[in-house]
Design an enzyme around this catalytic site. Structure first.
Site, PDB file in Angstrom:
ATOM      1  N   GLN A 141      -4.806  -1.066   9.452  1.00 50.39           N
ATOM      2  CA  GLN A 141      -4.677  -2.601   8.736  1.00 50.39           C
ATOM      3  C   GLN A 141      -5.108  -3.535   9.643  1.00 50.39           C
ATOM      4  O   GLN A 141      -4.775  -3.549  10.778  1.00 50.39           O
ATOM      5  CB  GLN A 141      -3.260  -2.626   8.524  1.00 50.39           C
ATOM      6  N   ASP A 174     -11.123   2.526   3.322  1.00 52.63           N
ATOM      7  CA  ASP A 174     -11.098   1.071   2.863  1.00 52.63           C
ATOM      8  C   ASP A 174     -12.919   0.970   2.870  1.00 52.63           C
ATOM      9  O   ASP A 174     -13.201  -0.122   2.281  1.00 52.63           O
ATOM     10  CB  ASP A 174     -11.102   0.421   4.408  1.00 52.63           C
ATOM     11  N   LYS A 222       0.874  -1.177  -0.151  1.00 53.58           N
ATOM     12  CA  LYS A 222       0.029  -0.059   0.047  1.00 53.58           C
ATOM     13  C   LYS A 222       0.865   1.434  -0.047  1.00 53.58           C
ATOM     14  O   LYS A 222       0.791   2.183  -0.802  1.00 53.58           O
ATOM     15  CB  LYS A 222      -0.905   0.049   1.246  1.00 53.58           C
TER      16      LYS A 222
END
Ligand code: NAD
Length: 283
Positions: free
Chosen positions: A95, A118, A51
């Site tokens: 995460q 997200d 990422k």
């Protein structure tokens, strides 16, 4: 046809790189994505590296915030709050999974919905199901993009999604429905799964079981999207689909690695740009 997610992803990132330079000119700053990682889980570390690499490639601002495995929930929530209130931060990602002593639900809900790159915040999930403007979750969004880029017709087709998780199965099904497919969601209690799957023009496997989808699950000519990420005993990365067996039957198929995975990260970049634009234009 093999749907090359890696190549599609690369060309989308190349386009975003140019777009981000133009945005920096226009708005006087670049989109900024902050990624928080807690602890040392090797898989999480590897995802986060990907990422951050994509963030740098696309020319975003932002960086990694590393917190120790034993960080308290309160400290993590305070860190999120700080980023929520920072006007120069557009996207915040924590995460997952988190250590057991931290509530993932609380953490997801703590991220400001407008910075939730997200697309996991309850407000974004609700908006998705209400057909309102929202931030779409990255993997489902990437799957639709892959189908579009591969020229797979969705409207009027029968789609079967195996898996009903909140982050993949259910939102993929909703996005396929929004594109006018007739959608069946299959799961661990589905009777005669192979027969259900054989009806599908578009088959999405999001289970987490290596080689579960064999040739007998696939209607000849169907598009097969393999979301699964599994490790074999010798450490090889494989999907949920028995790739070699299904390849000759499918009309289109995504490989693992190199299919849905790279698209997920690319959609994270797309979401960061969208959050940036929403925030800049709502000021
Ligand atoms: P999950 O464990 O939350 O959900 C799995 C689903 O599979 C459940 O709904 C369950 O009902 C269903 N299932 C389990 N056993 C089954 C069986 N025998 N028959 C039919 N259905 C069965 O998992 P998830 O978070 O949705 O992820 C699914 C897979 O996708 C995992 O391998 C995960 O690593 C992978 N994944 C990949 C990406 C990516 O970017 N490529 C992103 C997210 C998840």
């Amino acid at each position: 046809m093999i749907i090359d997610g890696k190549q599609i992803s690369q060309s989308l990132k190349d386009a975003m790189k140019i777009e981000v330079d133009a945005l920096a000119e226009q708005y006087g700053r670049r989109p900024c994505l902050m990624v928080i990682i807690v602890g040392n889980n090797p898989a999480s570390r590897s995802y986060v590296r990907g990422k951050i690499k994509a963030t740098e490639y696309c020319g975003f601002d932002g960086h990694l915030v590393e917190l120790p495995e034993d960080v308290s929930e309160a400290t993590l929530l305070a860190e999120i709050d700080k980023l929520n209130n920072d006007p120069l931060v557009d996207g915040i990602l924590v995460q997952l999974p988190l250590p057991k002593h931290i509530s993932e639900d609380k953490v997801i809900a703590a991220i400001s919905a407008e910075k939730d790159v997200d697309g996991f915040h309850p407000e974004n999930v609700a908006r998705l199901w209400l057909n309102q403007h929202c931030i779409l979750p990255c993997t489902p969004k990437g799957i639709i993009e892959l189908l579009d880029q591969a020229g797979v017709e969705i409207a009027g087709k029968k789609a079967v999604v195996i898996g009903r998780s909140n982050i993949v199965g259910k939102p993929v099904a909703k996005l396929l429905l929004d594109r006018n497919a007739t959608v069946t969601i299959a799961h661990s209690r589905t009777q005669d799964l192979a027969a259900v799957c054989r009806e599908a023009d578009i088959l999405v496997a999001a289970v987490g079981r290596a080689k579960m989808v064999t040739a007998e699950y696939v209607k000849p000519g169907a598009a097969v999207i393999d979301v699964g990420i599994n490790r074999t005993e010798d450490g090889k990365l494989v999907g949920d689909v028995d790739y070699e067996a299904v390849l000759p039957v499918a009309g289109a198929i995504t490989p693992v690695p190199g299919g849905v995975g790279p698209m997920t990260i690319t959609m994270l970049m797309r979401n960061t740009i969208e959050c940036f634009l929403n925030r800049m234009n709502n000021k």
